[in-house]
Design an enzyme around this catalytic site. Structure first.
Site, PDB file in Angstrom:
ATOM      1  N   HIS A  91      35.107  43.210  84.932  1.00 34.14           N
ATOM      2  CA  HIS A  91      34.712  44.115  83.858  1.00 34.14           C
ATOM      3  C   HIS A  91      35.706  43.952  82.710  1.00 34.14           C
ATOM      4  CE1 HIS A  91      37.841  46.246  86.108  1.00 34.14           C
ATOM      5  NE2 HIS A  91      38.188  46.726  84.922  1.00 34.14           N
ATOM      6  N   HIS A 135      39.252  41.256  77.481  1.00 28.92           N
ATOM      7  CA  HIS A 135      39.343  40.213  78.506  1.00 28.92           C
ATOM      8  C   HIS A 135      38.715  40.713  79.803  1.00 28.92           C
ATOM      9  CE1 HIS A 135      42.707  42.808  79.567  1.00 28.92           C
ATOM     10  NE2 HIS A 135      42.632  42.304  80.790  1.00 28.92           N
TER      11      HIS A 135
END
Length: 182
Positions: free
Chosen positions: A40, A128
């Site tokens: 995630h 990220h």
């Protein structure tokens, strides 16, 4: 309750990331690879929120998220924390697309949490997806290079999740709220 907010890439992007990670695994020993179901993009790590405040926090963060439009994103490239791959501890897949909108969403969620008295970290947001961690500083040059070719098709991030994180040998994540972006 240990909480964070996140955006989850769609299955097609996760498939491409899975292939890139599979090519990177043989290049690094001693890494703890994050399971696909845990991939995630964290927006804000809230830390331990008292149980009696979770509903209030969720309500306010949901209102903040609803003010933001869906965001065009893709996964592209790689990086490490700290940013010198020769001496790093975290390997990640990069996020591309409208990262300014994603950063604005993360900033607004962080500010809302702070206004509610939740002491969140105030560090520069770097979009990220963490794919591996090392217990000690490690040379991540080779796996980072393998992930550098990652490039997914763009998708619309249309939801933000409030996730309960339980620590253990393998962290467990449970989504406790989902908010639609405008």
């Amino acid at each position: 309750m240990r909480l964070f907010t996140a955006v989850t890439p769609p299955a097609a992007a996760l498939d491409a990331l899975d292939a890139a990670v599979a090519s990177a695994r043989p290049t690094a020993r001693g890494l703890r690879w994050v399971a696909r179901e845990q991939w995630h993009m964290t927006l804000v790590f809230l830390g331990d929120v008292p149980d009696d405040q979770v509903d209030t926090v969720a309500g306010e963060l949901g209102r903040v998220a609803a003010r933001h439009p869906a965001i065009s994103l893709s996964l592209r490239g790689s990086g490490t924390f700290p940013p010198q791959p020769v001496r790093s501890r975290v390997l990640w897949a990069g996020v591309d697309g409208d990262t300014a909108a994603l950063t604005a969403l993360a900033t607004d969620l962080r500010e809302a949490a702070v206004a509610l008295g939740i002491p969140v970290e105030n560090r520069r947001y770097v979009p990220h997806v963490t794919v591996a961690r090392a217990r000690i500083t490690t040379n991540l040059t080779a796996p980072c290079a393998r992930l550098e070719t990652l490039a997914t098709e763009p998708w619309q991030a249309a939801e933000v999740h409030l996730v309960h994180s339980r620590l253990g040998a393998v962290p467990r994540y449970q989504t406790i709220a989902t908010w639609k972006l405008a």
